[in-house]
Design an enzyme around this catalytic site. Structure first.
Site, PDB file in Angstrom:
ATOM      1  N   TYR A  88      47.522   0.147   0.748  1.00  0.00           N
ATOM      2  CA  TYR A  88      46.982   0.808   1.949  1.00  0.00           C
ATOM      3  C   TYR A  88      47.671   2.133   2.259  1.00  0.00           C
ATOM      4  CZ  TYR A  88      45.793  -4.142   2.384  1.00  0.00           C
ATOM      5  OH  TYR A  88      45.386  -5.422   2.108  1.00  0.00           O
ATOM      6  N   HIS A  89      48.095   2.856   1.207  1.00  0.00           N
ATOM      7  CA  HIS A  89      48.854   4.080   1.417  1.00  0.00           C
ATOM      8  C   HIS A  89      48.262   5.291   0.685  1.00  0.00           C
ATOM      9  CE1 HIS A  89      52.584   1.232   1.838  1.00  0.00           C
ATOM     10  NE2 HIS A  89      51.819   1.210   2.914  1.00  0.00           N
ATOM     11  N   PRO A  90      46.948   5.525   0.710  1.00  0.00           N
ATOM     12  CA  PRO A  90      46.422   6.702   0.001  1.00  0.00           C
ATOM     13  C   PRO A  90      47.000   7.992   0.574  1.00  0.00           C
ATOM     14  CG  PRO A  90      44.745   5.774   1.458  1.00  0.00           C
ATOM     15  CD  PRO A  90      45.885   4.793   1.418  1.00  0.00           C
ATOM     16  N   HIS A 130      50.204   3.477  -3.520  1.00  0.00           N
ATOM     17  CA  HIS A 130      51.115   2.463  -4.047  1.00  0.00           C
ATOM     18  C   HIS A 130      50.299   1.256  -4.527  1.00  0.00           C
ATOM     19  CE1 HIS A 130      54.366   4.248  -1.251  1.00  0.00           C
ATOM     20  NE2 HIS A 130      54.701   4.537  -2.498  1.00  0.00           N
TER      21      HIS A 130
END
Length: 543
Positions: free
Chosen positions: A478-480, A303
């Site tokens: 922070y959402h890989p 994101h």
């Protein structure tokens, strides 16, 4: 430090702790053994426990591993950070604790993608909802969407700053409805998030699932244990090789299954170092290919977020609240009365909107952060002080990136290219989100408290200028995810089958955000834990 275990969980993050904790609880009193290998540190630290601790540590801490991206050509060569939890509990021990599941269509689309596989399992919303509810202990909601009595404490914010309330009112003034629950299947609106904490203490995956098993002899947890590779014999994982804190190498054997839960950046690295991945890439680094899976390290999705930052009048917000006499005052209020800023995660309010078509599913999420909040590589471009930041996030990005090896040396970090905003559609959506939330700063009642919007600059409000602003300031949310995705039997890029099993390996599963075919709309910690809960059920034959 060697030995044999029934199950080895590689990575004690949000998902891995759920898997290890549930397997250990199931085996309690038996002869079975579960080993949890975590590369990072213990989660037991005062700053980690307190909700706002993340903002004290975001600029640098041993509890996070800072991946540097490759140069991003479409961002004029920028190199930016992707921090990942380096601690038991992973991101759930260091994040801002927002509790978000995504929306029903996220999971229904997974089910559509996986439908027709030979050995399938339902991933639709009605199938995953019971897992979310069973894990949850909500302090306000108990209905068909929410549960009580689960391991994960979910609560309303313990403290709400005045700027957060003004933001919520101003966005309502733009025509968006107030939402009392972003997790009821309908995301649209503005309101206050719920968080994974209770009474000022973080409810991480480690606290929820590992702490209750700390006296369980069936569970062994080894911290500061970095996995180098999986040792394969005849398409089966026979052992896991790892390094301890001193750098000594150990090898542990597995009797039943290995579960990779090292996160979307490290899980594909371990797979490739083990000879599981795209054959040509492995050959380039002198690694023998055991299983040619071209999808390993592909489909990286995250994101993207871009800030709108304003200097405010007066002294509202959280600027300097963790320093000097303010820190002492806030600490005493928390210790004596269990109230005050220490009970806030630092971000209380947010919104889901679709600026282009309000009646369609939201395309942009916003976080209201009552400080000046930008990425490390852009901090010098904005004046610090009493401020307010609203970050706009594209919730269903089309851009895709990659994770690649830099060498066959397991101590080397992988090469990560997230390609944030590379797709023109993502950039258009981000610009629309910026335009919408800029209006909130100009709308009552927030406008009366804004001294100056600093980012984007006052003279940078054209579409072209906003596109430049987005490219310069975009950062990870922070959402890989997605780098070892589940897929249909006929999808050549599918790394996993619907039961999270690595294709071509008999006893290996992946249980972290790598497994997502596509990212959910919103924060990802709760979905990661749901993956762990379902993985444990699959292993135990309950799903």
């Amino acid at each position: 430090m060697n030995g044999t275990f029934d199950y080895i969980v590689v990575g004690g993050g949000a998902s891995g702790c759920v898997v290890a904790g549930r397997l250990a609880a199931e085996m309690r009193g038996s002869q079975g053994k579960v080993l949890l290998l975590e590369a990072g540190y213990s989660n037991k630290h005062p700053l980690l426990d307190m909700p706002p601790g993340i903002f004290k540590m975001i600029k640098g801490t041993k509890f996070m591993r800072y991946h540097k991206t490759t140069q991003q050509a479409h961002l004029d060569g920028r190199v930016h950070d992707i921090p990942q939890g380096h601690v038991l509990g992973g991101g759930s021990s260091v994040n801002a604790q927002v509790y978000m599941r995504g929306r029903p269509s996220d999971y229904d689309s997974w089910q559509d993608t996986l439908r027709g596989c030979n050995d399938t399992v339902d991933w639709g919303w009605e199938a995953v909802l019971p897992h979310f509810r069973a894990m949850e202990d909500n302090n306000r909601l108990h209905n068909e969407h929410h549960g009580v009595g689960g391991a994960l404490k979910v609560s309303d914010p313990g403290h709400i700053d005045s700027l957060s309330r003004l933001f919520v009112q101003s966005v309502q003034g733009l025509g968006e409805p107030f939402s009392s629950d972003f997790n009821n299947g309908t995301q649209r609106g503005v309101g206050f998030y719920q968080f994974m904490n209770r009474n000022g203490r973080r409810s991480s995956s480690a606290y929820a699932y590992i702490t209750p098993q700390q006296d369980n002899p069936n569970l062994v947890v080894r911290l500061k244990s970095e996995v180098d590779k999986l040792v394969l014999e005849d398409n089966r994982v026979a052992a896991v090789r790892y390094r301890d804190a001193k750098g000594d190498v150990h090898e542990v054997s597995v009797q039943k299954e290995v579960i990779l839960s090292a996160g979307a950046l490290i899980t594909p690295k371990i797979l490739m170092l083990s000879g599981i991945g795209p054959a040509a890439h492995l050959a380039k680094h002198g690694i023998t290919t055991h299983i040619d899976l071209p999808g390993v390290g592909e489909n990286l999705v995250d994101h993207p977020e871009v800030p709108i930052t304003a200097r405010i009048k007066g002294r509202a917000g959280y600027y300097k609240q963790g320093d000097g006499w303010r820190m002492i005052k806030n600490g005493l209020q928390f210790k004596l009365f269990g109230s005050g800023p220490v009970t806030s995660a630092g971000v209380e309010a947010g919104a889901f909107v679709n600026p282009s078509d309000p009646d369609s599913p939201p395309s942009v999420q916003a976080f209201c952060v009552p400080i000046v909040y930008v990425d490390r590589d852009t901090q010098h471009l904005v004046e610090d002080g009493y401020g307010l930041t609203v970050t706009t996030v594209v919730v269903k990005p089309k851009s895709r990136g990659t994770v690649r090896l830099t060498s066959a040396d397991p101590t080397e970090m992988p090469a990560v290219s997230p390609n944030l905003l590379k797709d023109d559609g993502d950039l258009d959506t981000m610009v629309a989100g910026q335009k919408f939330f800029l209006q909130a700063f100009e709308n009552a009642p927030l406008a009366a408290h804004v001294d100056k919007v600093m980012l984007p600059a006052p003279d940078a409000r054209s579409d072209s200028a906003l596109r430049d602003h987005c490219r310069r300031f975009v950062k990870t949310n922070y959402h890989p995810a997605g780098t070892a995705k589940m897929g249909h039997d006929r999808d050549p890029m599918a790394v996993l089958d619907p039961r999270l099993r690595v294709r071509g390996v008999d006893n290996l599963r992946v249980s972290d955000l790598s497994a997502m075919p596509d990212i959910n709309a919103g924060n990802t910690q709760a979905p990661a834990m749901m993956l762990g809960d379902r993985c444990a059920d699959m292993i135990m034959g309950r799903l």
